[in-house]
Scaffold this active site. Structure first.
Site, PDB file in Angstrom:
ATOM      1  N   GLY A   1       0.818  -1.220   0.000  1.00  0.00           N
ATOM      2  CA  GLY A   1       0.000   0.000   0.000  1.00  0.00           C
ATOM      3  C   GLY A   1       0.846   1.261   0.000  1.00  0.00           C
TER       4      GLY A   1
ATOM      5  N   CYS B   1       4.194  -8.853   1.836  1.00  0.00           N
ATOM      6  CA  CYS B   1       3.874  -9.619   0.623  1.00  0.00           C
ATOM      7  C   CYS B   1       5.131 -10.128  -0.070  1.00  0.00           C
ATOM      8  CB  CYS B   1       3.043  -8.747  -0.326  1.00  0.00           C
ATOM      9  SG  CYS B   1       2.743  -9.536  -1.902  1.00  0.00           S
TER      10      CYS B   1
ATOM     11  N   CYS C   1       2.959 -13.324   0.534  1.00  0.00           N
ATOM     12  CA  CYS C   1       2.458 -13.875  -0.731  1.00  0.00           C
ATOM     13  C   CYS C   1       3.537 -14.500  -1.621  1.00  0.00           C
ATOM     14  CB  CYS C   1       1.783 -12.782  -1.564  1.00  0.00           C
ATOM     15  SG  CYS C   1       0.909 -11.539  -0.621  1.00  0.00           S
TER      16      CYS C   1
ATOM     17  N   LYS D   1       5.604 -17.467  -0.055  1.00  0.00           N
ATOM     18  CA  LYS D   1       4.599 -18.529   0.191  1.00  0.00           C
ATOM     19  C   LYS D   1       4.229 -19.246  -1.107  1.00  0.00           C
ATOM     20  CE  LYS D   1       0.729 -17.855  -0.627  1.00  0.00           C
ATOM     21  NZ  LYS D   1      -0.175 -17.017   0.162  1.00  0.00           N
TER      22      LYS D   1
ATOM     23  N   THR E   1       1.901   0.666   7.735  1.00  0.00           N
ATOM     24  CA  THR E   1       2.903  -0.136   8.445  1.00  0.00           C
ATOM     25  C   THR E   1       2.555  -1.614   8.522  1.00  0.00           C
ATOM     26  OG1 THR E   1       1.791   0.620  10.452  1.00  0.00           O
ATOM     27  CG2 THR E   1       3.829   1.738   9.865  1.00  0.00           C
TER      28      THR E   1
ATOM     29  N   SER F   1       0.911  -5.418   9.183  1.00  0.00           N
ATOM     30  CA  SER F   1       0.479  -6.201  10.346  1.00  0.00           C
ATOM     31  C   SER F   1       1.532  -7.253  10.664  1.00  0.00           C
ATOM     32  CB  SER F   1      -0.851  -6.900  10.040  1.00  0.00           C
ATOM     33  OG  SER F   1      -0.675  -7.823   8.980  1.00  0.00           O
TER      34      SER F   1
ATOM     35  N   TYR G   1      -6.355 -18.766   6.439  1.00  0.00           N
ATOM     36  CA  TYR G   1      -5.511 -18.776   5.240  1.00  0.00           C
ATOM     37  C   TYR G   1      -4.143 -19.426   5.504  1.00  0.00           C
ATOM     38  CZ  TYR G   1      -7.937 -15.017   2.499  1.00  0.00           C
ATOM     39  OH  TYR G   1      -8.787 -14.250   1.762  1.00  0.00           O
TER      40      TYR G   1
ATOM     41  N   GLU H   1      -2.599 -23.026   4.193  1.00  0.00           N
ATOM     42  CA  GLU H   1      -1.531 -22.913   3.183  1.00  0.00           C
ATOM     43  C   GLU H   1      -0.254 -23.590   3.677  1.00  0.00           C
ATOM     44  OE1 GLU H   1      -2.767 -18.885   0.713  1.00  0.00           O
ATOM     45  OE2 GLU H   1      -1.214 -18.695   2.229  1.00  0.00           O
TER      46      GLU H   1
ATOM     47  N   THR I   1      -3.027  -7.962  -0.349  1.00  0.00           N
ATOM     48  CA  THR I   1      -2.179  -7.034  -1.101  1.00  0.00           C
ATOM     49  C   THR I   1      -2.952  -6.207  -2.139  1.00  0.00           C
ATOM     50  OG1 THR I   1      -0.126  -8.188  -0.736  1.00  0.00           O
ATOM     51  CG2 THR I   1      -0.281  -6.975  -2.792  1.00  0.00           C
TER      52      THR I   1
ATOM     53  N   HIS J   1     -13.130 -26.605 -23.888  1.00  0.00           N
ATOM     54  CA  HIS J   1     -13.135 -28.035 -23.631  1.00  0.00           C
ATOM     55  C   HIS J   1     -11.804 -28.674 -23.960  1.00  0.00           C
ATOM     56  CE1 HIS J   1     -15.075 -31.869 -23.007  1.00  0.00           C
ATOM     57  NE2 HIS J   1     -14.570 -32.310 -24.142  1.00  0.00           N
TER      58      HIS J   1
ATOM     59  N   GLU K   1     -14.958 -25.100 -17.642  1.00  0.00           N
ATOM     60  CA  GLU K   1     -16.155 -25.121 -18.517  1.00  0.00           C
ATOM     61  C   GLU K   1     -17.400 -25.508 -17.732  1.00  0.00           C
ATOM     62  OE1 GLU K   1     -16.394 -28.176 -21.621  1.00  0.00           O
ATOM     63  OE2 GLU K   1     -14.836 -29.309 -20.589  1.00  0.00           O
TER      64      GLU K   1
HETATM   65  P1  NDP Z   1      -7.012 -15.814   9.709  1.00  0.00           P
HETATM   66  O1  NDP Z   1      -7.733 -14.731  10.368  1.00  0.00           O
HETATM   67  O2  NDP Z   1      -7.311 -16.171   8.304  1.00  0.00           O
HETATM   68  O3  NDP Z   1      -7.161 -17.142  10.580  1.00  0.00           O
HETATM   69  C1  NDP Z   1      -6.790 -17.181  11.924  1.00  0.00           C
HETATM   70  C2  NDP Z   1      -7.126 -18.550  12.459  1.00  0.00           C
HETATM   71  O4  NDP Z   1      -6.564 -18.717  13.749  1.00  0.00           O
HETATM   72  C3  NDP Z   1      -8.623 -18.783  12.589  1.00  0.00           C
HETATM   73  O5  NDP Z   1      -8.904 -20.090  12.176  1.00  0.00           O
HETATM   74  C4  NDP Z   1      -8.858 -18.607  14.084  1.00  0.00           C
HETATM   75  O6  NDP Z   1      -9.883 -19.387  14.608  1.00  0.00           O
HETATM   76  C5  NDP Z   1      -7.573 -19.138  14.660  1.00  0.00           C
HETATM   77  N1  NDP Z   1      -7.252 -18.587  15.961  1.00  0.00           N
HETATM   78  C6  NDP Z   1      -7.285 -17.294  16.343  1.00  0.00           C
HETATM   79  N2  NDP Z   1      -6.895 -17.175  17.609  1.00  0.00           N
HETATM   80  C7  NDP Z   1      -6.624 -18.421  18.060  1.00  0.00           C
HETATM   81  C8  NDP Z   1      -6.177 -18.953  19.288  1.00  0.00           C
HETATM   82  N3  NDP Z   1      -5.925 -18.165  20.321  1.00  0.00           N
HETATM   83  N4  NDP Z   1      -6.027 -20.300  19.389  1.00  0.00           N
HETATM   84  C9  NDP Z   1      -6.277 -21.096  18.343  1.00  0.00           C
HETATM   85  N5  NDP Z   1      -6.684 -20.645  17.141  1.00  0.00           N
HETATM   86  C10 NDP Z   1      -6.862 -19.329  17.000  1.00  0.00           C
HETATM   87  O7  NDP Z   1      -5.481 -15.437   9.921  1.00  0.00           O
HETATM   88  P2  NDP Z   1      -4.151 -15.928   9.229  1.00  0.00           P
HETATM   89  O8  NDP Z   1      -3.117 -15.764  10.271  1.00  0.00           O
HETATM   90  O9  NDP Z   1      -4.313 -17.253   8.595  1.00  0.00           O
HETATM   91  O10 NDP Z   1      -3.940 -14.866   8.087  1.00  0.00           O
HETATM   92  C11 NDP Z   1      -4.034 -13.465   8.358  1.00  0.00           C
HETATM   93  C12 NDP Z   1      -4.582 -12.736   7.170  1.00  0.00           C
HETATM   94  O11 NDP Z   1      -3.584 -12.634   6.182  1.00  0.00           O
HETATM   95  C13 NDP Z   1      -5.742 -13.444   6.477  1.00  0.00           C
HETATM   96  O12 NDP Z   1      -6.965 -13.145   7.082  1.00  0.00           O
HETATM   97  C14 NDP Z   1      -5.649 -12.914   5.076  1.00  0.00           C
HETATM   98  O13 NDP Z   1      -6.373 -11.716   4.983  1.00  0.00           O
HETATM   99  C15 NDP Z   1      -4.167 -12.648   4.903  1.00  0.00           C
HETATM  100  N6  NDP Z   1      -3.567 -13.718   4.088  1.00  0.00           N
HETATM  101  C16 NDP Z   1      -3.934 -13.810   2.778  1.00  0.00           C
HETATM  102  C17 NDP Z   1      -3.421 -14.817   1.994  1.00  0.00           C
HETATM  103  C18 NDP Z   1      -3.858 -14.951   0.570  1.00  0.00           C
HETATM  104  O14 NDP Z   1      -4.368 -13.984   0.011  1.00  0.00           O
HETATM  105  N7  NDP Z   1      -3.707 -16.121  -0.036  1.00  0.00           N
HETATM  106  C19 NDP Z   1      -2.458 -15.786   2.513  1.00  0.00           C
HETATM  107  C20 NDP Z   1      -2.164 -15.606   3.905  1.00  0.00           C
HETATM  108  C21 NDP Z   1      -2.701 -14.590   4.647  1.00  0.00           C
HETATM  109  P3  NDP Z   1     -11.378 -18.869  14.714  1.00  0.00           P
HETATM  110  O15 NDP Z   1     -11.839 -18.821  13.297  1.00  0.00           O
HETATM  111  O16 NDP Z   1     -12.045 -19.924  15.525  1.00  0.00           O
HETATM  112  O17 NDP Z   1     -11.332 -17.551  15.379  1.00  0.00           O
END
Ligand code: NDP
Length: 451
Positions: A16, A43, A48, A51, A139, A141, A177, A181, A310, A435, A440
């Site tokens: 960004g 990213c 990204c 990964k 900044t 996350s 995510y 992954e 991203t 095809h 499709e």
């Molecule tokens: P997500 O928010 O996608 O998932 C976090 C997971 O951790 C959830 O399943 C959540 O469970 C679980 N969780 C949270 N707190 C705890 C805890 N204390 N104990 C056990 N489990 C817990 O976060 P990610 O870290 O996977 O990714 C962060 C963000 O980064 C994503 O939301 C996405 O926006 C971005 N990202 C995008 C990608 C892409 O575009 N391909 C790839 C990777 C990241 P619950 O659901 O029960 O709360």
């Protein structure tokens, strides 16, 4: 002579921040960007890009297995983790260089160091204060760690990109995510992989069919998935780690990857001190134009914690530059944003899930197809794909397109355009298929299914 050194001072050279800075400079603004670590942000460096490279590396394993059905045989397969790291690091260095060049060529001044906002128009980096008409906070996350005994033994996705050696057994915590992954990456690279999720469905924010189907397909590839399980503590015994669950079960491994979400990087930035509002999770609070409570300060990307993607940060950054330096009045449209999860198999989605469509009052028709793609008839891998369409009955408009299967991300980008154009199911049906492809099926599904 302006009272400020810069028109825009951006903090953070990630997706960004860089995009907003370059765009602003293209409109003639005098721009500086401060970065404390590496160009390209999460990213490019620890997200990204690496990964996806790891994901490609992991996918070969299955490709080799699939090749057997096609008559190929191999004496011995081996995998070199160091070679993958070196290849990945080389590509990241190249990209860092590309970003450096892009900034320089667009006339943006790069200032290396940690920045702190000291006033509505002042930023301090390395003991020097810079003045700017506008400040943009970009900044990003950082990963969160679970608040449990032994959490210090966990690694985050940041660390996973730089492991000295590939673990033998890994436990991945989370169901979002990053969890699916990385579980797919480790499993594909031959690591004994267990995914532990406290809920009963991975990817719970997406259409329910996606998470359920993905879990089945991941299990078929060898990932052990433990639903409704929480890890209460992690114990270390020599090189081994033991994850103790709520049922007092011990899952032993040598690496625990916590993928439990990411939180905005707003600590020690000086924002609250000067009146910028932060949400309880630390996110910078902004209005529709990305302006904070301090009118000269803006924020975009992961730090505002809307959608941590991203392409979303890029779009937000461009809108800010356009708004500040080009008289732009457009607002960000967060609807119909496609996204892909690079698990094995891939998941991709655009538009509404079945549950979202129903909750928002639509009467819907559903089309769902689960089948063995041609490739896997001969590979006999057992792999299947899932395709799903959500259609609003009254208008015939396609509200959601969802897929689990190889290259789902590549495939859904085009369908995202159709969703943006408010395409109808009749228009999908009038489109001739290509095809033989998996895609499709999206234009040939005719039979409605029950919810
Ligand atoms: P997500 O928010 O996608 O998932 C976090 C997971 O951790 C959830 O399943 C959540 O469970 C679980 N969780 C949270 N707190 C705890 C805890 N204390 N104990 C056990 N489990 C817990 O976060 P990610 O870290 O996977 O990714 C962060 C963000 O980064 C994503 O939301 C996405 O926006 C971005 N990202 C995008 C990608 C892409 O575009 N391909 C790839 C990777 C990241 P619950 O659901 O029960 O709360």
């Amino acid at each position: 002579m302006s009272e400020y050194e810069f028109d825009l001072f951006t903090i953070g050279a990630g997706s960004g921040g860089i995009r907003a800075s370059r765009r602003a400079a293209a409109f003639g603004a005098r721009v500086a960007v401060a970065e404390q670590q590496f160009l390209g942000g999460t990213c490019v460096n620890i997200g990204c890009i690496p990964k996806k490279l790891f994901s490609y590396a992991a996918h070969f394993h299955k490709d080799f297995e699939d090749a057997h059905g096609y008559g190929w045989s191999f004496d011995r397969l081996s995998f070199d983790w160091q070679a993958l790291l070196e290849g990945k690091n080389r590509e990241i260095e190249r990209l860092n260089g590309v970003y450096d060049k892009l900034l320089t060529q667009s006339g943006v001044e790069l200032i290396m160091g940690r920045a702190k906002v000291t006033g509505p128009h002042t930023v301090e980096v390395g003991g020097r204060t810079y003045t700017a008409r506008h400040i943009l906070v970009a900044t990003g996350s950082s990963p969160t760690m679970p608040d449990i005994e032994g959490a210090q033994y966990c690694i985050s996705s940041d660390d996973a990109f730089y492991l000295d050696k590939l673990p033998r057994r890994v436990v991945v915590v989370g169901g979002g995510y990053i969890a699916v992954e990385f579980a797919s990456i480790f499993n594909g690279l031959g690591v004994d992989t267990t995914l532990v999720y406290r809920g009963d469905r991975v990817l719970k924010h997406f259409d329910a069919d996606l998470g359920n189907f993905l879990a089945e397909q991941m299990a078929l590839r060898g990932v052990k998935i433990r639903f409704n399980t929480e890890i209460h503590k992690i114990e270390r015994e020599g090189e081994a780690l033991h994850c103790v669950t709520g049922d007092n079960e011990r899952l032993s491994c040598d690496t625990v990857l916590s993928a439990t979400g990411r939180l905005p990087n707003t600590k020690h930035l000086g924002l609250e001190e000067i009146g910028v509002g932060l949400a309880p999770n630390g996110a910078v609070m902004v209005d529709q134009t990305f302006q904070t409570a301090v009118p000269s300060i803006y924020a975009v990307g992961d730090v505002i914690h809307r959608m941590q993607l991203t392409p979303v940060a890029l779009a937000e950054g461009m809108l800010v530059a356009d708004h500040l330096f080009n008289g732009g009045t457009e607002h960000m449209d967060y609807s119909g944003i496609p996204t892909a999860i690079f698990s094995h198999p891939n998941v991709a989605t655009v538009g509404m899930s079945e549950a979202q469509a129903i909750e928002s009052g639509h009467t819907i028709d559903l089309y769902r197809s689960v089948f063995t793609p041609l490739k896997h008839t001969v590979s006999r891998s057992g792999e299947k794909v899932l395709l799903k369409l959500i259609v609003e009955r009254e208008t015939d408009r396609v509200l959601g397109v969802h897929m689990v299967g190889d290259d789902a991300g590549e495939l859904l980008q085009g369908f995202a355009v159709a969703i943006k154009c408010r395409a109808t199911k009749a228009q999908f049906d009038a489109t001739i298929g290509i095809h033989p492809t998996i895609a499709e099926e999206f234009v040939t599904m005719r039979t409605k299914v029950a919810p």
